[in-house]
Design an enzyme around this catalytic site. Structure first.
Site, PDB file in Angstrom:
ATOM      1  N   TYR A  90       0.976  -1.121  -0.025  1.00  0.00           N
ATOM      2  CA  TYR A  90       0.052  -0.068  -0.028  1.00  0.00           C
ATOM      3  C   TYR A  90       0.975   1.070   0.029  1.00  0.00           C
ATOM      4  O   TYR A  90       1.605   1.559   0.952  1.00  0.00           O
ATOM      5  CB  TYR A  90      -1.019  -0.008   1.375  1.00  0.00           C
ATOM      6  CG  TYR A  90      -1.774  -0.969   1.404  1.00  0.00           C
ATOM      7  CD1 TYR A  90      -2.269  -1.972   0.231  1.00  0.00           C
ATOM      8  CD2 TYR A  90      -2.307  -1.272   2.575  1.00  0.00           C
ATOM      9  CE1 TYR A  90      -2.930  -3.063   0.642  1.00  0.00           C
ATOM     10  CE2 TYR A  90      -3.439  -2.343   2.763  1.00  0.00           C
ATOM     11  CZ  TYR A  90      -3.654  -3.377   1.629  1.00  0.00           C
ATOM     12  OH  TYR A  90      -4.399  -4.398   1.867  1.00  0.00           O
TER      13      TYR A  90
ATOM     14  N   HIS B 193       0.225 -12.196   1.644  1.00  0.00           N
ATOM     15  CA  HIS B 193      -0.672 -11.238   0.790  1.00  0.00           C
ATOM     16  C   HIS B 193      -1.543 -11.898  -0.176  1.00  0.00           C
ATOM     17  O   HIS B 193      -2.621 -11.860  -0.414  1.00  0.00           O
ATOM     18  CB  HIS B 193      -0.153 -10.188   0.388  1.00  0.00           C
ATOM     19  CG  HIS B 193      -1.165  -9.030   0.331  1.00  0.00           C
ATOM     20  ND1 HIS B 193      -0.844  -7.578   0.378  1.00  0.00           N
ATOM     21  CD2 HIS B 193      -2.496  -8.936   0.063  1.00  0.00           C
ATOM     22  CE1 HIS B 193      -1.915  -6.676   0.264  1.00  0.00           C
ATOM     23  NE2 HIS B 193      -3.075  -7.637   0.265  1.00  0.00           N
TER      24      HIS B 193
ATOM     25  N   LEU C 248     -17.431  -2.874   2.638  1.00  0.00           N
ATOM     26  CA  LEU C 248     -18.370  -1.782   1.610  1.00  0.00           C
ATOM     27  C   LEU C 248     -18.250  -1.984   0.376  1.00  0.00           C
ATOM     28  O   LEU C 248     -18.594  -1.207  -0.304  1.00  0.00           O
ATOM     29  CB  LEU C 248     -18.064  -0.576   2.299  1.00  0.00           C
ATOM     30  CG  LEU C 248     -18.529  -0.259   3.838  1.00  0.00           C
ATOM     31  CD1 LEU C 248     -17.730   1.190   4.081  1.00  0.00           C
ATOM     32  CD2 LEU C 248     -19.895  -0.454   4.076  1.00  0.00           C
TER      33      LEU C 248
ATOM     34  N   SER D 103     -21.740   1.985   0.872  1.00  0.00           N
ATOM     35  CA  SER D 103     -21.843   3.184   1.846  1.00  0.00           C
ATOM     36  C   SER D 103     -23.154   3.934   1.693  1.00  0.00           C
ATOM     37  O   SER D 103     -23.376   4.545   2.370  1.00  0.00           O
ATOM     38  CB  SER D 103     -20.794   4.114   1.514  1.00  0.00           C
ATOM     39  OG  SER D 103     -20.783   4.704   0.468  1.00  0.00           O
TER      40      SER D 103
ATOM     41  N   GLY E 102     -16.905   0.894  -1.327  1.00  0.00           N
ATOM     42  CA  GLY E 102     -17.580   2.178  -1.124  1.00  0.00           C
ATOM     43  C   GLY E 102     -19.185   1.983  -1.523  1.00  0.00           C
ATOM     44  O   GLY E 102     -19.954   2.922  -1.459  1.00  0.00           O
ATOM     45  N   PHE E 103     -19.341   1.023  -2.496  1.00  0.00           N
ATOM     46  CA  PHE E 103     -20.522   0.834  -3.164  1.00  0.00           C
ATOM     47  C   PHE E 103     -21.634   0.733  -2.088  1.00  0.00           C
ATOM     48  O   PHE E 103     -22.823   1.262  -2.096  1.00  0.00           O
ATOM     49  CB  PHE E 103     -20.778  -0.303  -3.990  1.00  0.00           C
ATOM     50  CG  PHE E 103     -22.048  -0.635  -4.912  1.00  0.00           C
ATOM     51  CD1 PHE E 103     -22.566   0.205  -5.527  1.00  0.00           C
ATOM     52  CD2 PHE E 103     -22.854  -1.952  -4.146  1.00  0.00           C
ATOM     53  CE1 PHE E 103     -23.934  -0.249  -6.135  1.00  0.00           C
ATOM     54  CE2 PHE E 103     -23.913  -2.029  -4.528  1.00  0.00           C
ATOM     55  CZ  PHE E 103     -24.491  -1.232  -5.596  1.00  0.00           C
TER      56      PHE E 103
END
Length: 316
Positions: free
Chosen positions: A53, A126, A214, A220, A217-218
């Protein structure tokens, strides 16, 4: 705040894990510090990040999230207040990747330096590495535990068969095992966890800390039409806007209104009640979004609401 044991380890984790992928990507240093301060103050004491990240951002090489978390720890102190989880194995900006003993030994030292700590609570593979024998990977990870650099081992994006194979290697060689796994799991994507992997987690007492609670973000409630789609995750959100998923979202919105909570809180609260899930991972880029995560960690959906969300999620 309620805590759950992660696998058979001694890690007791909060009901929601904060996803640190946003640090150094969609969240700047000042906001990162504000978010970290508030989440710990409110009892969300586990942060999940990764060395990669945010290597996908132009000009980044990976490690940006760990650096910000490390700077916050150096500023605030209190390392023992938080559970730090990070990962290795995905391709870094310098081209290094995989689960060879050579790279694991280097990667953990880089993560420790960026985080400014001498130990990592949960160190995770990972993704699987088909080019390296599991015996080599698990032996290398075990050395980190024996050296005190890592407390507990986990994996991310491993199938049930891959996780089971790793458990067998650890058992046969007398090594520390994977105590956790990270599958994708949310109201619109259940197949990656439910079935063989969930069964394995329950049978072998492996903790599941699921990501994308989420759905980028969908779920949210922020995106209700294609006109709403913008920002760093626009591509992922747009891909979620199928007729089936929009029907699930509509049910979520109705349930959230009936429960008196934001849609994000309802969606995350649903995940954390599902069989086999120890805690969902979710991110926030503002204090308002973080408040929804805090609420999700404490709110209990009614049986009627759970039933409605289960039915919508299964049948669309």
């Amino acid at each position: 705040m309620e805590k759950r044991r992660l696998g058979r380890s001694d890690l007791l984790v909060p009901p929601v894990v904060f996803g640190g992928n946003v640090f150094g990507w969609t969240v700047d240093r000042a906001t990162s510090f504000d978010l970290l301060d508030r989440m710990v103050e409110q009892g969300l004491t586990m942060i999940d990040t990764a060395d990669v990240y945010s290597a996908w951002v132009e000009g980044h090489k990976g490690g940006e999230s760990e650096v910000l978390i490390g700077a916050w720890l150096a500023s605030r102190g209190g390392r023992d207040r938080v559970i730090l989880a990070t990962k290795c194995g995905m391709r870094m900006g310098d081209g290094n990747r995989g689960l060879s003993a050579r790279w694991i030994e280097q990667a953990v030292e880089h993560s420790l330096r960026r985080l400014g700590t001498d130990y990592i609570d949960l160190y995770q593979a990972h993704e699987p590495d088909p080019e390296v024998p599991l015996e080599e990977t698990m032996t290398a990870l075990a050395r980190l535990v024996q050296a005190g650099k890592v407390r507990v081992l986990g994996n991310s994006n491993f199938s049930a068969a891959q996780t089971e194979a790793a458990l067998a290697v650890s058992r046969d060689l007398g090594l520390p095992r994977f105590e956790s796994t990270q599958p994708e799991f949310n109201l619109i994507a259940r197949e990656g966890f439910e079935g063989p992997l969930a069964d394995l987690c329950r049978r072998e007492e492996i903790g599941a800390i699921s990501y994308f609670a989420l759905a980028a973000g969908f779920l949210s409630g922020k995106y209700r039409s294609e006109a709403d789609v913008s920002g760093a995750r626009a591509g992922r959100v747009a891909a979620c806007m199928t007729p089936r998923n929009m029907r699930i979202l509509q049910t979520l919105l109705e349930v959230a209104e009936a429960e008196g909570v934001p849609p994000a809180a309802a969606a995350i609260a649903w995940v954390r009640t599902q069989p086999g899930i120890t805690a969902p991972i979710a991110s926030a880029t503002s204090l308002a979004q973080l408040d929804a995560l805090i609420l999700a960690a404490r709110h209990r959906l009614s049986p009627e609401s759970l039933g409605r969300l289960n039915a919508a999620s299964l049948h669309g």
